[in-house]
Design an enzyme around this catalytic site. Structure first.
Site, PDB file in Angstrom:
ATOM      1  N   ARG A   1      80.227  28.643  50.030  1.00  0.00           N
ATOM      2  CA  ARG A   1      81.302  28.472  49.044  1.00  0.00           C
ATOM      3  C   ARG A   1      80.781  28.690  47.624  1.00  0.00           C
ATOM      4  O   ARG A   1      81.488  29.262  46.781  1.00  0.00           O
ATOM      5  CB  ARG A   1      81.951  27.083  49.186  1.00  0.00           C
ATOM      6  CG  ARG A   1      83.236  26.951  48.359  1.00  0.00           C
ATOM      7  CD  ARG A   1      83.997  25.687  48.641  1.00  0.00           C
ATOM      8  NE  ARG A   1      83.239  24.505  48.253  1.00  0.00           N
ATOM      9  CZ  ARG A   1      83.627  23.250  48.495  1.00  0.00           C
ATOM     10  NH1 ARG A   1      84.760  23.016  49.136  1.00  0.00           N
ATOM     11  NH2 ARG A   1      82.893  22.228  48.111  1.00  0.00           N
TER      12      ARG A   1
ATOM     13  N   LYS B   1      85.094  27.046  43.094  1.00  0.00           N
ATOM     14  CA  LYS B   1      84.879  25.705  42.536  1.00  0.00           C
ATOM     15  C   LYS B   1      84.220  25.892  41.172  1.00  0.00           C
ATOM     16  O   LYS B   1      82.995  25.936  41.043  1.00  0.00           O
ATOM     17  CB  LYS B   1      83.987  24.909  43.494  1.00  0.00           C
ATOM     18  CG  LYS B   1      83.898  23.434  43.198  1.00  0.00           C
ATOM     19  CD  LYS B   1      83.266  22.703  44.377  1.00  0.00           C
ATOM     20  CE  LYS B   1      82.894  21.280  44.061  1.00  0.00           C
ATOM     21  NZ  LYS B   1      84.035  20.405  43.789  1.00  0.00           N
TER      22      LYS B   1
ATOM     23  N   GLU C   1      96.599  18.344  45.374  1.00  0.00           N
ATOM     24  CA  GLU C   1      95.354  17.647  45.743  1.00  0.00           C
ATOM     25  C   GLU C   1      95.043  16.547  44.750  1.00  0.00           C
ATOM     26  O   GLU C   1      95.726  16.383  43.744  1.00  0.00           O
ATOM     27  CB  GLU C   1      94.192  18.643  45.841  1.00  0.00           C
ATOM     28  CG  GLU C   1      93.876  19.344  44.546  1.00  0.00           C
ATOM     29  CD  GLU C   1      92.792  20.434  44.676  1.00  0.00           C
ATOM     30  OE1 GLU C   1      91.972  20.379  45.609  1.00  0.00           O
ATOM     31  OE2 GLU C   1      92.779  21.325  43.815  1.00  0.00           O
TER      32      GLU C   1
HETATM   33  N1  PPE Z   1      89.541  19.376  45.752  1.00  0.00           N
HETATM   34  C1  PPE Z   1      88.846  19.347  44.604  1.00  0.00           C
HETATM   35  C2  PPE Z   1      89.520  19.695  43.338  1.00  0.00           C
HETATM   36  C3  PPE Z   1      87.500  18.984  44.632  1.00  0.00           C
HETATM   37  O1  PPE Z   1      86.807  18.969  43.496  1.00  0.00           O
HETATM   38  C4  PPE Z   1      86.899  18.632  45.858  1.00  0.00           C
HETATM   39  C5  PPE Z   1      85.450  18.222  45.896  1.00  0.00           C
HETATM   40  C6  PPE Z   1      87.664  18.694  47.039  1.00  0.00           C
HETATM   41  C7  PPE Z   1      88.992  19.084  46.936  1.00  0.00           C
HETATM   42  C8  PPE Z   1      87.082  18.421  48.385  1.00  0.00           C
HETATM   43  O2  PPE Z   1      86.152  19.400  48.756  1.00  0.00           O
HETATM   44  P1  PPE Z   1      84.923  19.095  49.717  1.00  0.00           P
HETATM   45  O3  PPE Z   1      83.960  18.266  48.942  1.00  0.00           O
HETATM   46  O4  PPE Z   1      84.392  20.406  50.078  1.00  0.00           O
HETATM   47  O5  PPE Z   1      85.458  18.346  50.895  1.00  0.00           O
HETATM   48  N2  PPE Z   1      85.014  17.508  44.752  1.00  0.00           N
HETATM   49  C9  PPE Z   1      83.604  17.397  44.464  1.00  0.00           C
HETATM   50  C10 PPE Z   1      83.334  16.941  43.048  1.00  0.00           C
HETATM   51  C11 PPE Z   1      83.552  15.512  42.737  1.00  0.00           C
HETATM   52  C12 PPE Z   1      82.996  15.110  41.366  1.00  0.00           C
HETATM   53  O6  PPE Z   1      83.446  14.088  40.828  1.00  0.00           O
HETATM   54  O7  PPE Z   1      82.099  15.774  40.844  1.00  0.00           O
HETATM   55  C13 PPE Z   1      82.902  16.547  45.513  1.00  0.00           C
HETATM   56  O8  PPE Z   1      83.546  15.760  46.211  1.00  0.00           O
HETATM   57  O9  PPE Z   1      81.681  16.688  45.622  1.00  0.00           O
END
Ligand code: PPE
Length: 326
Positions: free
Chosen positions: A81, A180, A214
């Site tokens: 990713r 991301k 989300e």
């Molecule tokens: N949506 C967003 C906007 C997001 O940032 C995350 C991860 C997710 C969904 C879930 O993705 P995954 O971790 O692949 O299941 N957010 C990251 C950043 C958090 C932060 O505060 O920094 C994380 O959970 O690592």
């Protein structure tokens, strides 16, 4: 000479008005472009391009201390990713996927961390200023540190209180949310601060058409009439935890659909939970001051959360392909 006083974003509290901000726990070394530097010396020039304009891509990965030693959860998918984010942003990564995966494992090892959160960050370095990044170098840093529960001590057991944000999530032709990207998180910070200042733990954002998108850093799931639903991948990040939970649900013969749903569907759902690397699998007990279901972690959330933790803690060995030993 003017010497400005040290001032944080808001007086006496953290940037979100939290009177008890938690502090980051430093570890020893940070990987920066191929070499390990001391935590306190991991600096960049103030004219680093990404710092001004937000063009950067990052990952959040967790390493768990399991029964059979420490493991990194879905390392390959996170590295993939990161490279996809860079590709979408047309950033040329000066490393191979294999190099990056190895550097991540090495960062956990050198810091002697048994469980931790890992943050690789690809950014546009110092060189030109102005929006066109020109020939500025693409840089990579990888940090790892101990990071406990993200949404508060008892979030995973008792659930959190969420607020639907007054801020809208990205429009598909404003931000390409498969990536991301650092700059996208301004939207999340605004929503998070608004929710925290109003006394909630987390915000849930709607998309530009008003459907649930989300959380600020999590994907959203609901259980509605026994069916597990999550939002489709139009204006959200394709979460790796989301993917894992969908797969575990299918294995457990829980009916699953990826389709849009509305804010009121959240209110009347039997269960709501959020997924993310940092947040893990967190039940939501209340949204906009309305109790969700019984107001407690529901049976489907419980089952999937347990299945997830059994895998990452090494109790269930059935998903070895998701785990990279350190
Ligand atoms: N949506 C967003 C906007 C997001 O940032 C995350 C991860 C997710 C969904 C879930 O993705 P995954 O971790 O692949 O299941 N957010 C990251 C950043 C958090 C932060 O505060 O920094 C994380 O959970 O690592």
């Amino acid at each position: 000479m003017v010497t400005p006083s040290e001032k944080s974003w808001t007086d006496g509290t953290d940037a979100c008005g939290d009177p008890h901000p938690s502090q980051l726990t430093p570890s020893e070394k940070i990987w920066m472009d191929g070499t390990f530097v001391n935590w306190n010396e991991a600096s960049v020039h103030v004219l680093t391009h990404s710092l001004h304009y937000g063009m950067g891509a990052f990952e959040g990965i967790r390493c768990y201390r399991g029964k059979n030693g420490s493991i990194i959860f879905r390392l390959r998918e996170h590295v993939d990713r990161l490279f996809e984010s860079a590709h979408i942003m047309a950033m040329n990564v000066p490393y191979s996927r294999k190099d990056v995966a190895e550097a991540i494992v090495e960062t956990v090892r050198i810091n002697k961390l048994e469980s931790c959160y890992i943050r690789p960050l690809l950014y546009v370095g110092y060189g030109e200023m102005g929006l066109y990044p020109g020939n500025n170098p693409v840089k990579l840093a990888i940090a790892a540190w101990s990071w406990g529960t993200y949404l508060g001590e008892d979030a995973l057991v008792h659930g959190i209180r969420a607020k639907v944000s007054s801020f809208t999530r990205h429009h598909v032709n404003v931000s390409m949310t498969r990536a991301k990207v650092s700059g996208y998180y301004v939207n999340s910070i605004l929503a998070k601060c608004e929710a925290k200042k109003a006394g909630y733990d987390e915000a849930i954002l709607l998309d530009t058409e008003g459907y649930v998108a989300e959380g600020t850093g999590e994907n959203v799931f609901i259980v509605s009439k026994g069916v597990l639903k999550t939002t489709p991948l139009t204006s959200i990040l394709e979460g790796i935890t989301r993917h894992s939970i969908l797969e575990l649900a299918r294995e457990k013969n829980i009916p699953v659909v990826e389709e849009r749903f509305t804010r009121d569907a959240l209110y009347v759902a039997e269960e709501v939970f959020l997924t993310g690397t940092a947040a893990e699998v967190a039940p939501v007990r209340e949204i906009d001051d309305r109790q969700i279901g019984t107001g407690k972690r529901g049976p489907v959330t419980d089952l999937l959360q347990k299945a997830f933790f059994d895998i990452v803690k090494g109790e269930d060995l059935s998903h070895g392909q998701w785990l990279t030993p350190v």
